[in-house]
Structures are given as C-alpha cells and as structure tokens.
Design a protein around this motif. Sequence first.
Motif, short mmCIF file in Angstrom:
data_model
loop_
_atom_site.label_atom_id
_atom_site.label_comp_id
_atom_site.label_asym_id
_atom_site.label_seq_id
_atom_site.Cartn_x
_atom_site.Cartn_y
_atom_site.Cartn_z
N UNK A 45 0.81 -1.22 0.00
CA UNK A 45 0.00 0.00 0.00
C UNK A 45 0.84 1.27 0.00
N UNK A 46 2.14 1.14 0.18
CA UNK A 46 3.02 2.30 0.22
C UNK A 46 3.15 2.92 -1.17
N UNK A 47 3.20 4.24 -1.26
CA UNK A 47 3.40 4.87 -2.57
C UNK A 47 4.78 4.59 -3.16
N UNK A 48 5.70 4.06 -2.36
CA UNK A 48 7.03 3.75 -2.85
C UNK A 48 7.19 2.28 -3.26
N UNK A 49 6.15 1.48 -3.07
CA UNK A 49 6.23 0.05 -3.38
C UNK A 49 6.44 -0.17 -4.87
N UNK A 50 7.33 -1.09 -5.20
CA UNK A 50 7.57 -1.46 -6.60
C UNK A 50 6.98 -2.85 -6.82
N UNK A 51 5.91 -2.91 -7.57
CA UNK A 51 5.24 -4.18 -7.86
C UNK A 51 5.81 -4.78 -9.14
N UNK A 52 5.39 -6.00 -9.45
CA UNK A 52 5.96 -6.64 -10.64
C UNK A 52 5.52 -5.91 -11.92
#
Length: 299
Positions: A235-242
């Motif tokens: 949920x973090x705005x800095x998360x890098x998803x696939x």
Amino acid sequence: MTNKAYYHLPGLFEFYDLYAAFLPIFREHRDYFYDWCEIGSVYGAPADCIWGGGRAGFGEHSPREVLDLMKEYNISSRLTFSNSLLREEHLSDKKCNELCRLFSQSPPPQNGVIICFDLLLSYLKENYPHLYFVSSTTKVLTEFSQLVNELDNDDFSYVVPDFRLNKALDKLSDLTTEQKNKVEFLCNECCYVGCADRKNCYENVSRKNLGENCPDHVCKAPNAAEGYRFSKAMESPTFICIEDIQNTYLPMGFSNFKIEGRSLGSALILEFLLYYMTRPEHQLKVREQIYLDSMLDLF
C-alpha cells in the motif's frame, strides 16, 4: 523490454534451508517462473559480526556451506557489513576478516560486500580487492543529488537508494546508462514514508552489533506495533510491484531490484519469491514442493 530484472534476495545465512529447497525448483522447473527475471545475488551475514549494520544475522550453516550452495547455482553472495559506527580498532576483527578472505577467494561468481562507512570501504579495497562493493541504503540518502554522487563513485558496483526515491521517475529517467546499471531499487520496504528517524534506527542496530549496551530503538511511525506486513508494504506509494518492474523500470533501463526481509520468517520470504518471481498459475506447485518435499521449518 530489452533486459532482465535481477533480484537481490535476503537471508544468505539466515534462510539457507529455504534457498536449499527453492533453488533446485528454480533450476529444474524454470517454466514455473517469469522468464524476464533472474537471481542476481543473495545477501546477509552470520550472527556476531561487528561490521554488520543491517538486522542481526543468524543461521546454523557454516560460511563454506553457504558459499558452496550459491556457487552450485552460480549466484553471487554478498556480506551485509553496513555498520555505520565502526572505528579503526574494529577493522582487525578476526571473524569479519576471515569471512571477507573466504568470500574473496571463492571462484566465480564474484562476491560482494554491502557497505555504509567509508573507513571500511577503504580497508576492504586495499585488503580484499577481488570483492565488489555495494553502497547501502542505510546511508539514508534521501536527496536525488546524493544518489547521483554515489552512482558516480567508481568504488561502487551498485547503489541502493533510499526507498523514497523509488518513484522519482522524471529524475531517474535522466540518468546515464552507466548510472542506471548501478541503481538497485529497494522494492518492498514497509517503513513509513514520512519517517524522519530512519538513520537513528539503523545506528541503533550498528551499536548493538558492536556490543554496546543501549536501549532498543522505538519506532514512532503509525501502526509501528504491527511490525512488517507485506500487505502494508504493497500500500506504500514507494512500493515497486511486478507490473512496475515490467512496464516502467525495465523499459527505462533499470534492472536491479532488492528485496528486504532478513529479520522476517522464512514463510514470508517464500511469499516474496512467489510474488516477484513465480507465475501465478505455478505458485501453489512451488509452495507444495517446498512444504512437502523438504524439511524446511517455516515456524
């Protein structure tokens, strides 16, 4: 996409048993996994390493066993020696020097050290020149100009930016190809984006690794008592998803992605391996093989 994603995974010593179960599956059933990703390295440190600055390591397997496992699968091993409070007298530590000597004498693939402190960098360059060096995220370099300066330092093969720079895409796109090749994004950080105490948190871990008697760092971030939650990290705005990796970072020319988690349990590390590397239709197969075909204790 013209390049591959290389993941740098946690728990070189801490999760030996998990990797001993996972890596044969990754090699023998490569079709279970995304063809656009590979394992770039596994990082960690055994317990009682005063040069350590990340979460204190542990694990029952010897450094030689750890190296032999990684060499079997042609994976680089990285020592997490990111203590930011070292002094000259600490450089002669026998255990840490023996580890560096062993890792530097190992045949290919080349092994590395994750470093925070310039004093240790100078020492390792002189004494163990066959190792490569990674600039640690524990430096907490939150200004983009600081990141650029670090990328331009020829001593570092990779630089892990503070996670709050992950989505500075306009500035990241302007980096040179050489700079982009050195950036290693921290994908799954759960820390509060507005945290102003991150450096003190890392320094507290450094003090403990030096054997200092100091109180635990008390995190004041919202919901800190919950500890790490992958769902919260997502949920973090800095998360890098696939999808970010596939559709944004790889096309921009970035290829190195770090997964944190040395202080977590092996069951959660497996969830990272499933999410970031495993095709959804094969995730249950991988889980079953690890749960049923090994002695791995996930609890």
